[in-house]
Scaffold this active site. Structure first.
Site, PDB file in Angstrom:
ATOM      1  N   LYS A 164      -3.093   4.958  -1.274  1.00 14.82           N
ATOM      2  CA  LYS A 164      -2.254   6.078  -0.393  1.00 14.82           C
ATOM      3  C   LYS A 164      -0.963   6.024  -0.797  1.00 14.82           C
ATOM      4  O   LYS A 164      -0.127   6.792  -0.969  1.00 14.82           O
ATOM      5  CB  LYS A 164      -2.825   6.175   0.798  1.00 14.82           C
ATOM      6  CG  LYS A 164      -2.747   4.897   1.740  1.00 14.82           C
ATOM      7  CD  LYS A 164      -3.639   4.726   2.562  1.00 14.82           C
ATOM      8  CE  LYS A 164      -3.763   3.265   2.938  1.00 14.82           C
ATOM      9  NZ  LYS A 164      -4.966   2.820   3.457  1.00 14.82           N
ATOM     10  N   LYS A 177      -1.547   9.369   4.413  1.00 17.72           N
ATOM     11  CA  LYS A 177      -2.621  10.238   4.464  1.00 17.72           C
ATOM     12  C   LYS A 177      -2.465  11.688   4.307  1.00 17.72           C
ATOM     13  O   LYS A 177      -2.992  12.469   3.595  1.00 17.72           O
ATOM     14  CB  LYS A 177      -3.941   9.582   5.190  1.00 17.72           C
ATOM     15  CG  LYS A 177      -4.155   8.351   4.722  1.00 17.72           C
ATOM     16  CD  LYS A 177      -4.975   7.625   5.893  1.00 17.72           C
ATOM     17  CE  LYS A 177      -5.408   6.104   5.607  1.00 17.72           C
ATOM     18  NZ  LYS A 177      -5.803   5.616   6.962  1.00 17.72           N
ATOM     19  N   ARG A 221      -5.141 -11.560  -8.876  1.00 20.89           N
ATOM     20  CA  ARG A 221      -3.960 -12.389  -8.788  1.00 20.89           C
ATOM     21  C   ARG A 221      -4.580 -13.978  -9.328  1.00 20.89           C
ATOM     22  O   ARG A 221      -4.302 -14.607 -10.244  1.00 20.89           O
ATOM     23  CB  ARG A 221      -3.557 -12.634  -7.177  1.00 20.89           C
ATOM     24  CG  ARG A 221      -2.062 -12.558  -7.311  1.00 20.89           C
ATOM     25  CD  ARG A 221      -1.502 -12.526  -6.018  1.00 20.89           C
ATOM     26  NE  ARG A 221      -2.462 -12.173  -5.115  1.00 20.89           N
ATOM     27  CZ  ARG A 221      -2.235 -11.528  -3.910  1.00 20.89           C
ATOM     28  NH1 ARG A 221      -0.813 -11.316  -3.639  1.00 20.89           N
ATOM     29  NH2 ARG A 221      -2.947 -11.304  -2.994  1.00 20.89           N
TER      30      ARG A 221
HETATM   31  N1  LIG Z   1      -9.432  -2.182   2.630  1.00 24.36           N
HETATM   32  C1  LIG Z   1      -9.804  -0.982   2.936  1.00 24.36           C
HETATM   33  O1  LIG Z   1     -10.690  -0.631   3.742  1.00 24.36           O
HETATM   34  C2  LIG Z   1      -9.009   0.267   2.072  1.00 24.36           C
HETATM   35  C3  LIG Z   1      -9.508   1.502   2.549  1.00 24.36           C
HETATM   36  C4  LIG Z   1      -8.900   2.606   1.796  1.00 24.36           C
HETATM   37  C5  LIG Z   1      -8.097   2.429   0.946  1.00 24.36           C
HETATM   38  N2  LIG Z   1      -7.787   1.074   0.595  1.00 24.36           N
HETATM   39  C6  LIG Z   1      -6.847   0.774  -0.365  1.00 24.36           C
HETATM   40  O2  LIG Z   1      -7.476   0.073  -1.557  1.00 24.36           O
HETATM   41  C7  LIG Z   1      -6.409  -0.530  -1.869  1.00 24.36           C
HETATM   42  C8  LIG Z   1      -6.971  -2.043  -1.960  1.00 24.36           C
HETATM   43  O3  LIG Z   1      -6.945  -2.520  -0.804  1.00 24.36           O
HETATM   44  P1  LIG Z   1      -7.820  -3.853  -0.168  1.00 24.36           P
HETATM   45  O4  LIG Z   1      -8.124  -3.788   0.975  1.00 24.36           O
HETATM   46  O5  LIG Z   1      -9.108  -3.980  -1.342  1.00 24.36           O
HETATM   47  O6  LIG Z   1      -6.737  -5.185  -0.685  1.00 24.36           O
HETATM   48  P2  LIG Z   1      -7.121  -6.663  -0.815  1.00 24.36           P
HETATM   49  O7  LIG Z   1      -8.341  -7.052  -0.180  1.00 24.36           O
HETATM   50  O8  LIG Z   1      -5.619  -7.145  -0.232  1.00 24.36           O
HETATM   51  O9  LIG Z   1      -7.291  -6.626  -2.379  1.00 24.36           O
HETATM   52  C9  LIG Z   1      -6.090  -6.656  -3.308  1.00 24.36           C
HETATM   53  C10 LIG Z   1      -6.640  -7.422  -4.581  1.00 24.36           C
HETATM   54  O10 LIG Z   1      -5.528  -6.991  -5.731  1.00 24.36           O
HETATM   55  C11 LIG Z   1      -5.419  -8.218  -6.332  1.00 24.36           C
HETATM   56  N3  LIG Z   1      -3.935  -8.385  -6.578  1.00 24.36           N
HETATM   57  C12 LIG Z   1      -2.782  -8.585  -6.054  1.00 24.36           C
HETATM   58  N4  LIG Z   1      -1.977  -8.642  -6.747  1.00 24.36           N
HETATM   59  C13 LIG Z   1      -2.159  -8.503  -8.037  1.00 24.36           C
HETATM   60  C14 LIG Z   1      -1.690  -8.351  -9.530  1.00 24.36           C
HETATM   61  N5  LIG Z   1      -0.318  -8.485  -9.345  1.00 24.36           N
HETATM   62  N6  LIG Z   1      -2.396  -8.170 -10.234  1.00 24.36           N
HETATM   63  C15 LIG Z   1      -3.684  -8.146 -10.255  1.00 24.36           C
HETATM   64  N7  LIG Z   1      -4.265  -7.829  -9.162  1.00 24.36           N
HETATM   65  C16 LIG Z   1      -3.526  -8.083  -7.871  1.00 24.36           C
HETATM   66  C17 LIG Z   1      -5.655  -9.259  -5.316  1.00 24.36           C
HETATM   67  O11 LIG Z   1      -6.051 -10.531  -5.863  1.00 24.36           O
HETATM   68  P3  LIG Z   1      -6.631 -11.605  -5.307  1.00 24.36           P
HETATM   69  O12 LIG Z   1      -8.031 -11.520  -4.664  1.00 24.36           O
HETATM   70  O13 LIG Z   1      -6.738 -12.695  -6.500  1.00 24.36           O
HETATM   71  O14 LIG Z   1      -5.785 -12.121  -4.341  1.00 24.36           O
HETATM   72  C18 LIG Z   1      -7.137  -8.425  -4.489  1.00 24.36           C
HETATM   73  O15 LIG Z   1      -8.068  -8.883  -5.366  1.00 24.36           O
HETATM   74  C19 LIG Z   1      -5.074  -0.436  -1.391  1.00 24.36           C
HETATM   75  O16 LIG Z   1      -4.334   0.578  -1.961  1.00 24.36           O
HETATM   76  C20 LIG Z   1      -5.512  -0.005  -0.048  1.00 24.36           C
HETATM   77  O17 LIG Z   1      -4.525   0.797   0.782  1.00 24.36           O
HETATM   78  C21 LIG Z   1      -8.295  -0.026   1.281  1.00 24.36           C
END
Ligand SMILES: NC(=O)c1ccc[n+]([C@@H]2O[C@H](COP(=O)([O-])OP(=O)(O)OC[C@H]3O[C@@H](n4cnc5c(N)ncnc54)[C@H](OP(=O)(O)O)[C@@H]3O)[C@@H](O)[C@H]2O)c1
Length: 441
Positions: free
Chosen positions: A107, A207, A46
């Site tokens: 997921k 999940k 973003r």
């Molecule tokens: N966190 C975990 O431990 C974990 C574990 C398993 C699965 N997951 C899955 O992995 C995925 C990501 O999770 P996360 O925890 O990494 O999320 P996060 O920390 O909130 O990161 C989301 C990323 O997506 C970007 N974003 C948001 N809207 C966007 C858009 N319109 N265009 C391009 N980029 C955009 C954000 O940009 P900005 O940085 O610029 O705001 C950020 O870099 C999710 O599906 C989640 O369910 C996460």
């Protein structure tokens, strides 16, 4: 060296940043092993200017993830944005249609649209890999899709949400109330400001929907899952369970029965010396019952930047090696329609906690109601409880409610529910009965 495998990475948050770091740290080793480099050529997020502490020099930035998804130079689109609709869905669909392999940790997207995305991937001859979408770093997708493919799977169950397991573990170990532990978990950042998605069981359900499809070769059926969260679990239940030799865990369970598949998410009692009972804190675990292998238990970190990046990297490496198997193990066209078993027919033993008015005939009436529905009782505990409920005197006076714990023999869900409804209706209890399923291990 062959041509490098070129990636577009959309999302540079927890998981995206973890992946960039992993490829930076292990890129040379992986290239040597593969005979080809893995190269990120484009990223999207973003906020373009945000300082992420990542080495992104020379990598193109795309304002729109959907544009990156169809960028001609990339071979693999890695979606790490999240969300079941919006940009994540649009970008993944665009990438698949453009003939790009897709790796995702999302997921929510797969639980909602998994079947149609798998069809799209296969129609375009590309991979749709999602190891990180279930239980973070634990390699359960590959285990079901590949390592256990020779088995008829009968049941898959596990602890799939670290927040819930952390809360239940703290309640158990520190004898504290649910609300107090939740508030602390939010303060420490283990639980979201709005914890409904986790504690209500919905994250576990997402999940589970994916595990069910992989285990039984059926279409993804998120809306067919019976979901209960942990909000109703009290310290009284945790301590009663302990006294009876159990632990309470939030389980996701997918079970193959003669009448269809049971998919359920709910707090369950598991014997306290079982391996699954000893999985504590934010750790996840998944148990798989296969007819030839027996019971396999996988445990490990279910979330976090490094653990999740590890799973995403494994999916990318598979593609680099030339693998593009069916996303759910069998070709999408051959995924069977989901057939739901009626939960009323679920067979099992139950824990029941009643706050019974201490008056003549109350217990006889309760036992009678159970008997009418054919529910037989393995044990009845009515004593001055260390699990005395708030408002219940530890030394009950005649007429005041007292905690009574019942453990039933195996019965059907229909029977126990009907008996509890009648017991509640008779007015011998001061609050609705608490019922927790006992999961046989
Ligand atoms: N966190 C975990 O431990 C974990 C574990 C398993 C699965 N997951 C899955 O992995 C995925 C990501 O999770 P996360 O925890 O990494 O999320 P996060 O920390 O909130 O990161 C989301 C990323 O997506 C970007 N974003 C948001 N809207 C966007 C858009 N319109 N265009 C391009 N980029 C955009 C954000 O940009 P900005 O940085 O610029 O705001 C950020 O870099 C999710 O599906 C989640 O369910 C996460």
């Amino acid at each position: 060296m062959s041509q490098p495998l070129k990636l577009g990475v959309a999302g540079l948050g927890t998981v995206g940043a973890g992946l960039v770091q992993l490829l930076h740290e292990h890129g040379a080793r992986m290239a040597a092993a593969l005979g080809r480099k893995i190269e990120i050529v484009g990223v999207s997020a973003r906020q373009r200017q945000k300082n992420r502490g990542l080495a992104l020099e020379g990598i193109a930035f795309f304002e729109a993830a959907e544009r990156l998804a169809v960028e001609p130079t990339i071979e693999v689109f890695v979606e790490l944005i999240g969300g079941e609709e919006g940009v994540a869905r649009a970008a993944v669909e665009a990438a698949l249609k453009a003939g790009k392999h897709v790796v995702t940790a999302n997921k929510a997207l797969l639980a909602k649209h998994g079947t149609e995305l798998a069809r799209l991937a296969e129609a375009h001859g590309v991979a749709l890999n999602f190891e990180a979408a279930v239980a973070g770093g634990i390699p359960v997708i590959k285990t079901l899709r590949e390592a256990l493919a020779g088995n008829q799977i009968r049941r898959v169950y596990g602890i799939l949400n670290g927040t819930c397991n952390y809360i239940l573990t703290q309640m158990q170990e520190e004898h504290r109330a649910f609300a107090e532990v939740l508030a602390e978990a939010q303060h420490k950042g283990y639980a979201e400001a709005d914890p409904t998605f986790d504690i209500g069981g919905f994250d576990t359900a997402h999940k589970l929907a994916l595990l069910t499809s992989l285990a039984f070769g059926t279409e993804v059926a998120l809306d067919q899952i019976h979901v209960e969260g942990i909000e109703g679990i009290s310290q009284a239940d945790i301590e009663a369970a302990d006294d009876l030799g159990y632990r309470i865990k939030l389980l996701g369970v997918a079970l193959l029965t003669d009448s269809g598949i049971e998919q359920r998410v709910h707090p369950a009692m598991v014997p306290k010396h079982s391996a699954i009972a000893e999985v504590s804190g934010v750790t996840n675990c998944i148990a798989i019952d296969g007819d030839y292998v027996g019971n396999v238990l996988l445990a490990g970190p279910g979330a976090g930047a490094k653990a999740t990046a590890s799973a995403v990297a494994a999916d990318i490496l598979d593609i680099a090696r030339g693998g593009a198997g069916a996303p759910f193990g069998v070709p999408a066209a051959r995924l069977k329609p989901y057939r739901r078993a009626r939960l009323g027919q679920h067979q099992g033993a139950y824990y029941v906690r009643l706050s019974v008015f201490d008056r003549p005939g109350a217990m006889a009436s309760i036992a009678g109601r159970m008997g009418e529905r054919g529910v037989s009782l393995e044990s009845i505990v009515q004593r001055r409880p260390r699990w005395a409920l708030p408002g219940i005197d530890a030394r009950p006076k005649p007429g005041a409610p007292t905690a009574v714990i019942l453990i039933t023999h195996e019965t059907t869900e229909e029977a126990i529910r009907a008996a509890l409804k009648a017991i509640h209706g008779d007015g011998n209890v001061s609050e609705p009965p608490q019922m927790i399923r006992i999961e046989p291990l």
